[in-house]
Design a protein around this motif. Structure first.
Motif, PDB file in Angstrom:
ATOM      1  N   TRP A 145      -4.711  -0.866  -1.102  1.00 25.45           N
ATOM      2  CA  TRP A 145      -5.852   0.086  -1.000  1.00 25.45           C
ATOM      3  C   TRP A 145      -7.034  -0.469  -0.356  1.00 25.45           C
ATOM      4  CZ3 TRP A 145      -3.345  -1.061  -6.070  1.00 25.45           C
ATOM      5  CH2 TRP A 145      -2.458  -0.199  -6.523  1.00 25.45           C
ATOM      6  N   GLY A 146      -7.089  -1.670   0.014  1.00 26.63           N
ATOM      7  CA  GLY A 146      -8.143  -2.462   0.469  1.00 26.63           C
ATOM      8  C   GLY A 146      -9.413  -2.934  -0.469  1.00 26.63           C
ATOM      9  N   ARG A 147      -9.086  -2.807  -1.822  1.00 28.61           N
ATOM     10  CA  ARG A 147      -9.876  -3.083  -2.876  1.00 28.61           C
ATOM     11  C   ARG A 147      -9.217  -4.104  -4.200  1.00 28.61           C
ATOM     12  NH1 ARG A 147     -13.857   1.036  -2.560  1.00 28.61           N
ATOM     13  NH2 ARG A 147     -13.047   2.889  -1.412  1.00 28.61           N
ATOM     14  N   THR A 148     -10.242  -4.612  -4.604  1.00 30.19           N
ATOM     15  CA  THR A 148      -9.877  -5.424  -5.817  1.00 30.19           C
ATOM     16  C   THR A 148     -10.762  -4.711  -7.001  1.00 30.19           C
ATOM     17  OG1 THR A 148     -11.825  -6.661  -5.571  1.00 30.19           O
ATOM     18  CG2 THR A 148      -9.421  -7.644  -4.952  1.00 30.19           C
ATOM     19  N   PRO A 149     -10.569  -4.811  -8.372  1.00 30.17           N
ATOM     20  CA  PRO A 149     -11.286  -4.044  -9.071  1.00 30.17           C
ATOM     21  C   PRO A 149     -12.799  -4.092  -9.027  1.00 30.17           C
ATOM     22  CG  PRO A 149      -9.442  -5.016 -10.167  1.00 30.17           C
ATOM     23  CD  PRO A 149      -9.498  -5.430  -8.898  1.00 30.17           C
ATOM     24  N   GLY A 150     -13.250  -5.472  -8.807  1.00 30.66           N
ATOM     25  CA  GLY A 150     -14.809  -5.714  -8.506  1.00 30.66           C
ATOM     26  C   GLY A 150     -15.160  -4.734  -7.152  1.00 30.66           C
ATOM     27  N   LYS A 151     -14.439  -4.843  -5.973  1.00 31.46           N
ATOM     28  CA  LYS A 151     -15.140  -4.184  -4.896  1.00 31.46           C
ATOM     29  C   LYS A 151     -14.866  -2.549  -5.370  1.00 31.46           C
ATOM     30  CE  LYS A 151     -13.776  -7.634  -1.187  1.00 31.46           C
ATOM     31  NZ  LYS A 151     -13.489  -8.671  -2.371  1.00 31.46           N
ATOM     32  N   LYS A 152     -14.090  -2.093  -5.903  1.00 25.03           N
ATOM     33  CA  LYS A 152     -13.995  -0.547  -6.479  1.00 25.03           C
ATOM     34  C   LYS A 152     -15.027  -0.255  -7.099  1.00 25.03           C
ATOM     35  CE  LYS A 152     -11.187   2.977  -8.510  1.00 25.03           C
ATOM     36  NZ  LYS A 152     -11.224   3.688  -7.239  1.00 25.03           N
ATOM     37  N   LEU A 153     -15.409  -1.105  -8.067  1.00 29.04           N
ATOM     38  CA  LEU A 153     -16.658  -0.794  -8.721  1.00 29.04           C
ATOM     39  C   LEU A 153     -17.894  -0.867  -7.884  1.00 29.04           C
ATOM     40  CD1 LEU A 153     -17.913  -0.459 -11.715  1.00 29.04           C
ATOM     41  CD2 LEU A 153     -18.167  -2.778 -11.872  1.00 29.04           C
ATOM     42  N   PHE A 154     -18.063  -1.694  -7.010  1.00 31.72           N
ATOM     43  CA  PHE A 154     -19.418  -1.769  -6.266  1.00 31.72           C
ATOM     44  C   PHE A 154     -19.285  -1.020  -4.940  1.00 31.72           C
ATOM     45  CE2 PHE A 154     -19.811  -5.038  -9.016  1.00 31.72           C
ATOM     46  CZ  PHE A 154     -21.026  -5.094  -9.454  1.00 31.72           C
ATOM     47  N   GLY A 155     -18.273  -0.206  -4.949  1.00 28.62           N
ATOM     48  CA  GLY A 155     -18.168   0.519  -3.669  1.00 28.62           C
ATOM     49  C   GLY A 155     -17.850  -0.040  -2.496  1.00 28.62           C
ATOM     50  N   LEU A 156     -17.019  -0.959  -2.334  1.00 32.08           N
ATOM     51  CA  LEU A 156     -16.608  -1.662  -1.118  1.00 32.08           C
ATOM     52  C   LEU A 156     -14.767  -1.606  -1.001  1.00 32.08           C
ATOM     53  CD1 LEU A 156     -18.482  -5.155  -2.014  1.00 32.08           C
ATOM     54  CD2 LEU A 156     -19.213  -3.223  -0.813  1.00 32.08           C
ATOM     55  N   GLN A 157     -14.787  -1.941   0.448  1.00 34.74           N
ATOM     56  CA  GLN A 157     -13.450  -1.941   0.803  1.00 34.74           C
ATOM     57  C   GLN A 157     -13.056  -2.845   1.831  1.00 34.74           C
ATOM     58  OE1 GLN A 157     -11.864   1.952   2.215  1.00 34.74           O
ATOM     59  NE2 GLN A 157      -9.884   1.604   1.684  1.00 34.74           N
ATOM     60  N   VAL A 158     -11.985  -3.703   1.958  1.00 34.89           N
ATOM     61  CA  VAL A 158     -11.560  -4.518   2.911  1.00 34.89           C
ATOM     62  C   VAL A 158     -10.737  -3.727   3.836  1.00 34.89           C
ATOM     63  CG1 VAL A 158     -10.530  -6.463   3.469  1.00 34.89           C
ATOM     64  CG2 VAL A 158     -11.420  -6.624   1.252  1.00 34.89           C
ATOM     65  N   LEU A 159     -11.261  -3.897   5.374  1.00 34.34           N
ATOM     66  CA  LEU A 159     -10.561  -3.060   6.377  1.00 34.34           C
ATOM     67  C   LEU A 159     -10.419  -4.153   7.434  1.00 34.34           C
ATOM     68  CD1 LEU A 159     -12.852   0.041   6.729  1.00 34.34           C
ATOM     69  CD2 LEU A 159     -10.780  -0.278   5.181  1.00 34.34           C
ATOM     70  N   ASP A 160      -9.358  -3.346   8.079  1.00 34.62           N
ATOM     71  CA  ASP A 160      -8.925  -4.320   9.307  1.00 34.62           C
ATOM     72  C   ASP A 160      -9.932  -3.946  10.561  1.00 34.62           C
ATOM     73  OD1 ASP A 160      -7.315  -4.164  12.151  1.00 34.62           O
ATOM     74  OD2 ASP A 160      -6.099  -5.436  10.780  1.00 34.62           O
ATOM     75  N   VAL A 161     -10.289  -4.954  11.143  1.00 34.01           N
ATOM     76  CA  VAL A 161     -11.251  -4.754  12.042  1.00 34.01           C
ATOM     77  C   VAL A 161     -10.786  -3.707  13.293  1.00 34.01           C
ATOM     78  CG1 VAL A 161     -12.464  -5.759  14.342  1.00 34.01           C
ATOM     79  CG2 VAL A 161     -12.450  -6.699  11.843  1.00 34.01           C
ATOM     80  N   GLU A 162      -9.643  -3.688  13.716  1.00 33.34           N
ATOM     81  CA  GLU A 162      -9.011  -2.941  14.855  1.00 33.34           C
ATOM     82  C   GLU A 162      -8.828  -1.542  14.582  1.00 33.34           C
ATOM     83  OE1 GLU A 162      -5.684  -5.087  16.032  1.00 33.34           O
ATOM     84  OE2 GLU A 162      -6.967  -6.911  17.165  1.00 33.34           O
ATOM     85  N   SER A 163      -7.883  -1.374  13.044  1.00 28.99           N
ATOM     86  CA  SER A 163      -7.427  -0.091  12.854  1.00 28.99           C
ATOM     87  C   SER A 163      -8.571   0.635  11.819  1.00 28.99           C
ATOM     88  CB  SER A 163      -5.967  -0.385  12.215  1.00 28.99           C
ATOM     89  OG  SER A 163      -6.237  -0.875  10.977  1.00 28.99           O
ATOM     90  N   GLN A 164      -9.468  -0.269  11.289  1.00 24.80           N
ATOM     91  CA  GLN A 164     -10.141   0.477  10.176  1.00 24.80           C
ATOM     92  C   GLN A 164      -9.326   1.095   9.061  1.00 24.80           C
ATOM     93  OE1 GLN A 164     -14.004   1.705  10.680  1.00 24.80           O
ATOM     94  NE2 GLN A 164     -14.102  -0.066  12.145  1.00 24.80           N
ATOM     95  N   MET A 165      -8.189   0.478   8.965  1.00 27.32           N
ATOM     96  CA  MET A 165      -7.301   0.763   7.672  1.00 27.32           C
ATOM     97  C   MET A 165      -7.325  -0.654   6.842  1.00 27.32           C
ATOM     98  SD  MET A 165      -6.534   3.965   7.956  1.00 27.32           S
ATOM     99  CE  MET A 165      -5.377   4.167   7.078  1.00 27.32           C
ATOM    100  N   PRO A 166      -6.658  -0.444   5.632  1.00 31.49           N
ATOM    101  CA  PRO A 166      -6.377  -1.520   4.933  1.00 31.49           C
ATOM    102  C   PRO A 166      -5.689  -2.626   5.637  1.00 31.49           C
ATOM    103  CG  PRO A 166      -6.408   0.367   3.421  1.00 31.49           C
ATOM    104  CD  PRO A 166      -6.485   0.878   4.668  1.00 31.49           C
ATOM    105  N   PRO A 167      -5.846  -3.907   5.249  1.00 30.66           N
ATOM    106  CA  PRO A 167      -4.984  -4.863   6.288  1.00 30.66           C
ATOM    107  C   PRO A 167      -3.571  -5.117   5.717  1.00 30.66           C
ATOM    108  CG  PRO A 167      -6.428  -6.115   4.657  1.00 30.66           C
ATOM    109  CD  PRO A 167      -6.572  -4.637   4.560  1.00 30.66           C
ATOM    110  N   THR A 168      -2.686  -5.389   6.731  1.00 31.86           N
ATOM    111  CA  THR A 168      -1.366  -5.801   6.293  1.00 31.86           C
ATOM    112  C   THR A 168      -1.158  -6.926   5.206  1.00 31.86           C
ATOM    113  OG1 THR A 168      -1.179  -7.456   8.241  1.00 31.86           O
ATOM    114  CG2 THR A 168      -0.734  -5.327   8.742  1.00 31.86           C
ATOM    115  N   LEU A 169      -0.516  -6.862   4.574  1.00 32.92           N
ATOM    116  CA  LEU A 169      -0.148  -7.860   3.588  1.00 32.92           C
ATOM    117  C   LEU A 169      -0.414  -9.545   4.208  1.00 32.92           C
ATOM    118  CD1 LEU A 169       0.842  -8.704   0.640  1.00 32.92           C
ATOM    119  CD2 LEU A 169       3.038  -8.579   1.216  1.00 32.92           C
ATOM    120  N   GLY A 170       0.480  -9.666   5.309  1.00 34.78           N
ATOM    121  CA  GLY A 170       0.273 -10.840   5.926  1.00 34.78           C
ATOM    122  C   GLY A 170      -1.426 -11.094   6.224  1.00 34.78           C
ATOM    123  N   ARG A 171      -2.151 -10.291   6.569  1.00 39.35           N
ATOM    124  CA  ARG A 171      -3.518 -10.525   6.713  1.00 39.35           C
ATOM    125  C   ARG A 171      -4.216 -10.615   5.434  1.00 39.35           C
ATOM    126  NH1 ARG A 171      -5.511  -7.113  12.188  1.00 39.35           N
ATOM    127  NH2 ARG A 171      -4.119  -7.783  13.619  1.00 39.35           N
TER     128      ARG A 171
END
Length: 218
Positions: A145-171
């Motif tokens: 999902w691009g989020r941990t519980p802390g990031k979800k609470l504060f309205g944050l999301q981790v995204l891939d720089v190129e695809s602007q989607m949640p990163p792969t499991l490896g990344r």
């Protein structure tokens, strides 16, 4: 004498005002230039603002929200690891104290190793608990999902720089492992502060390792 059509009727398509044949009409349409409003605007990146060219641009979050989310995640992870690790730590301390008392009773100088056949496995179980908790709490949710519980609470999301989607499991794993390694080397503060000077994605060092950035929902 050739027979003429009654009323001077001319053959269809040859009289004045008659529509041109279809091939000629198609050639005329092909030669027509579209108006300025109809011409497609070529896409080109905006150098001044690289986020403005995206259909739904995701903009990097500030350090304050990131730190708040990280602190909450640390508290939650620490609670789980603490529940598992406290009995192991207490058992290790009791084992070392017993060894020290036994050495004092001998009246000789004895080297007491902190890590031995008993405390070594305890330490291994503690490290395994930390890795498993981090994998289940951060790496997998970030890849999903691009989020941990802390990031979800504060309205944050981790995204891939190129695809602007949640990163792969490896990344996601690489990002988390680098963050843990930098924290263990006591340079985690520099890692977090790097996003203050990084442009344009405001990446920390662990973000660069995973080729990700932290976006703000609003």
């Amino acid at each position: 004498m050739p027979h003429q059509a009654a009323g001077g009727h001319q053959p269809h398509g040859t009289g004045q005002g008659a529509p041109a044949p279809w091939p000629q009409q198609l050639q005329q349409l092909a030669r027509q230039e579209p108006s300025a409003a109809e011409r497609p605007v070529p896409w080109r990146p905006v150098a001044e603002d690289p986020f403005a060219s995206a259909a739904e641009p995701a903009r990097p979050a500030g350090l304050g929200r990131r730190l708040a989310a990280r602190l909450l995640d640390l508290v939650l992870v620490g609670a789980v690891v603490g529940a598992v690790g406290t009995p192991l730590i207490m058992a290790s301390i009791a084992h070392i104290e017993d060894k020290m008392r036994a050495a004092e009773l001998t009246g000789q100088t004895v080297t007491v190793w902190l890590i031995d056949g008993t405390t070594g496995p305890y330490l291994g179980m503690l490290v395994a608990a930390l890795l498993v908790t981090g994998l289940l709490y951060e790496a997998l949710p970030t890849a999903k999902w691009g989020r941990t519980p802390g990031k979800k609470l504060f309205g944050l999301q981790v995204l891939d720089v190129e695809s602007q989607m949640p990163p792969t499991l490896g990344r996601s794993l690489r990002r988390w492992l680098v963050h843990q390694l930098l924290g263990a080397l006591v340079v985690g503060v520099l890692d977090a502060a790097w996003c203050l000077v990084d442009k344009p994605w405001r990446q920390c060092w662990h973000d660069k390792a995973g080729r990700t950035f932290v976006a703000a929902d609003s």
